[in-house]
Write a protein that holds these residues in place. Structure first.
Motif, PDB file in Angstrom:
ATOM      1  N   GLY A  77       0.940  -1.107  -0.031  1.00 21.05           N
ATOM      2  CA  GLY A  77       0.021  -0.017  -0.042  1.00 21.05           C
ATOM      3  C   GLY A  77       0.763   1.402  -0.021  1.00 21.05           C
ATOM      4  O   GLY A  77       1.867   1.256  -0.200  1.00 21.05           O
ATOM      5  N   SER A  78       0.046   2.590   0.002  1.00 13.80           N
ATOM      6  CA  SER A  78       1.015   3.820   0.062  1.00 13.80           C
ATOM      7  C   SER A  78       0.979   4.291   1.350  1.00 13.80           C
ATOM      8  O   SER A  78      -0.107   3.942   2.222  1.00 13.80           O
ATOM      9  CB  SER A  78       0.161   4.543  -0.957  1.00 13.80           C
ATOM     10  OG  SER A  78       0.238   3.999  -2.211  1.00 13.80           O
ATOM     11  N   GLY A  79       1.739   5.481   1.596  1.00 13.53           N
ATOM     12  CA  GLY A  79       1.765   6.030   2.571  1.00 13.53           C
ATOM     13  C   GLY A  79       2.664   7.182   2.618  1.00 13.53           C
ATOM     14  O   GLY A  79       3.078   7.553   1.822  1.00 13.53           O
ATOM     15  N   TYR A  80       2.209   8.173   3.516  1.00 14.85           N
ATOM     16  CA  TYR A  80       2.924   9.504   3.800  1.00 14.85           C
ATOM     17  C   TYR A  80       4.334   9.271   4.348  1.00 14.85           C
ATOM     18  O   TYR A  80       4.496   8.755   5.324  1.00 14.85           O
ATOM     19  CB  TYR A  80       2.228  10.596   4.514  1.00 14.85           C
ATOM     20  CG  TYR A  80       1.170  11.183   3.833  1.00 14.85           C
ATOM     21  CD1 TYR A  80       1.286  11.952   2.661  1.00 14.85           C
ATOM     22  CD2 TYR A  80      -0.227  10.439   4.016  1.00 14.85           C
ATOM     23  CE1 TYR A  80      -0.108  12.368   2.039  1.00 14.85           C
ATOM     24  CE2 TYR A  80      -1.561  10.894   3.463  1.00 14.85           C
ATOM     25  CZ  TYR A  80      -1.330  11.803   2.595  1.00 14.85           C
ATOM     26  OH  TYR A  80      -2.481  12.361   1.769  1.00 14.85           O
TER      27      TYR A  80
ATOM     28  N   GLU B  76      -3.243   6.470   5.643  1.00 15.44           N
ATOM     29  CA  GLU B  76      -4.002   7.355   6.243  1.00 15.44           C
ATOM     30  C   GLU B  76      -5.044   6.842   7.171  1.00 15.44           C
ATOM     31  O   GLU B  76      -5.598   7.381   8.131  1.00 15.44           O
ATOM     32  CB  GLU B  76      -4.838   7.876   4.945  1.00 15.44           C
ATOM     33  CG  GLU B  76      -4.298   9.174   4.442  1.00 15.44           C
ATOM     34  CD  GLU B  76      -5.159   9.826   3.444  1.00 15.44           C
ATOM     35  OE1 GLU B  76      -6.568   9.598   3.478  1.00 15.44           O
ATOM     36  OE2 GLU B  76      -4.697  10.260   2.326  1.00 15.44           O
ATOM     37  N   ASP B  77      -5.269   5.423   6.956  1.00 11.59           N
ATOM     38  CA  ASP B  77      -6.168   4.760   7.581  1.00 11.59           C
ATOM     39  C   ASP B  77      -5.899   3.810   8.829  1.00 11.59           C
ATOM     40  O   ASP B  77      -6.638   3.373   9.480  1.00 11.59           O
ATOM     41  CB  ASP B  77      -6.917   3.710   6.697  1.00 11.59           C
ATOM     42  CG  ASP B  77      -6.170   2.634   6.150  1.00 11.59           C
ATOM     43  OD1 ASP B  77      -4.826   3.071   5.893  1.00 11.59           O
ATOM     44  OD2 ASP B  77      -6.795   1.782   5.402  1.00 11.59           O
ATOM     45  N   GLU B  78      -4.359   4.216   9.262  1.00 16.23           N
ATOM     46  CA  GLU B  78      -3.778   3.532  10.450  1.00 16.23           C
ATOM     47  C   GLU B  78      -3.192   4.648  11.181  1.00 16.23           C
ATOM     48  O   GLU B  78      -2.659   5.601  10.825  1.00 16.23           O
ATOM     49  CB  GLU B  78      -2.803   2.444   9.632  1.00 16.23           C
ATOM     50  CG  GLU B  78      -3.630   1.290   8.964  1.00 16.23           C
ATOM     51  CD  GLU B  78      -2.551   0.279   8.644  1.00 16.23           C
ATOM     52  OE1 GLU B  78      -1.329   0.365   9.301  1.00 16.23           O
ATOM     53  OE2 GLU B  78      -2.859  -0.719   7.939  1.00 16.23           O
ATOM     54  N   THR B  79      -3.183   4.086  12.454  1.00 20.80           N
ATOM     55  CA  THR B  79      -2.502   4.893  13.415  1.00 20.80           C
ATOM     56  C   THR B  79      -1.028   4.504  13.800  1.00 20.80           C
ATOM     57  O   THR B  79      -0.194   5.389  14.321  1.00 20.80           O
ATOM     58  CB  THR B  79      -3.125   4.818  14.798  1.00 20.80           C
ATOM     59  OG1 THR B  79      -3.087   3.678  15.223  1.00 20.80           O
ATOM     60  CG2 THR B  79      -4.667   5.507  14.806  1.00 20.80           C
ATOM     61  N   ILE B  80      -0.402   3.493  13.419  1.00 18.62           N
ATOM     62  CA  ILE B  80       0.776   3.032  13.468  1.00 18.62           C
ATOM     63  C   ILE B  80       1.521   3.177  12.427  1.00 18.62           C
ATOM     64  O   ILE B  80       1.384   2.540  11.272  1.00 18.62           O
ATOM     65  CB  ILE B  80       0.821   1.435  14.091  1.00 18.62           C
ATOM     66  CG1 ILE B  80       0.147   1.576  15.610  1.00 18.62           C
ATOM     67  CG2 ILE B  80       2.318   1.209  14.379  1.00 18.62           C
ATOM     68  CD1 ILE B  80      -0.063   0.244  16.078  1.00 18.62           C
TER      69      ILE B  80
END
Length: 54
Positions: free
Chosen positions: A17-20, A36-40
């Motif tokens: 997946g993708s992430g910042y 975006e959809d995860e806190t860790i």
């Protein structure tokens, strides 16, 4: 993708997946990403990053 081209705030793509980008560890060639959809956040080696697909 070259580790020196990666900066905090960018969006990077991995097989999972993708992430910042939060942090870049140039010495160890590691990138800390936040989805975006995860806190860790999760960490990947620069070799796992994929080119953006259009």
């Amino acid at each position: 993708m070259d580790i020196h081209d990666i900066r905090p705030g960018m969006i990077c793509h991995t097989p999972d997946g993708s992430g910042y980008v939060l942090e870049v560890d140039i010495n160890n060639q590691l990138v800390l990403l936040q989805r975006e959809d995860e806190t860790i956040p999760f960490q990947v080696h620069v070799s796992e990053l994929q080119e953006e697909r259009n």
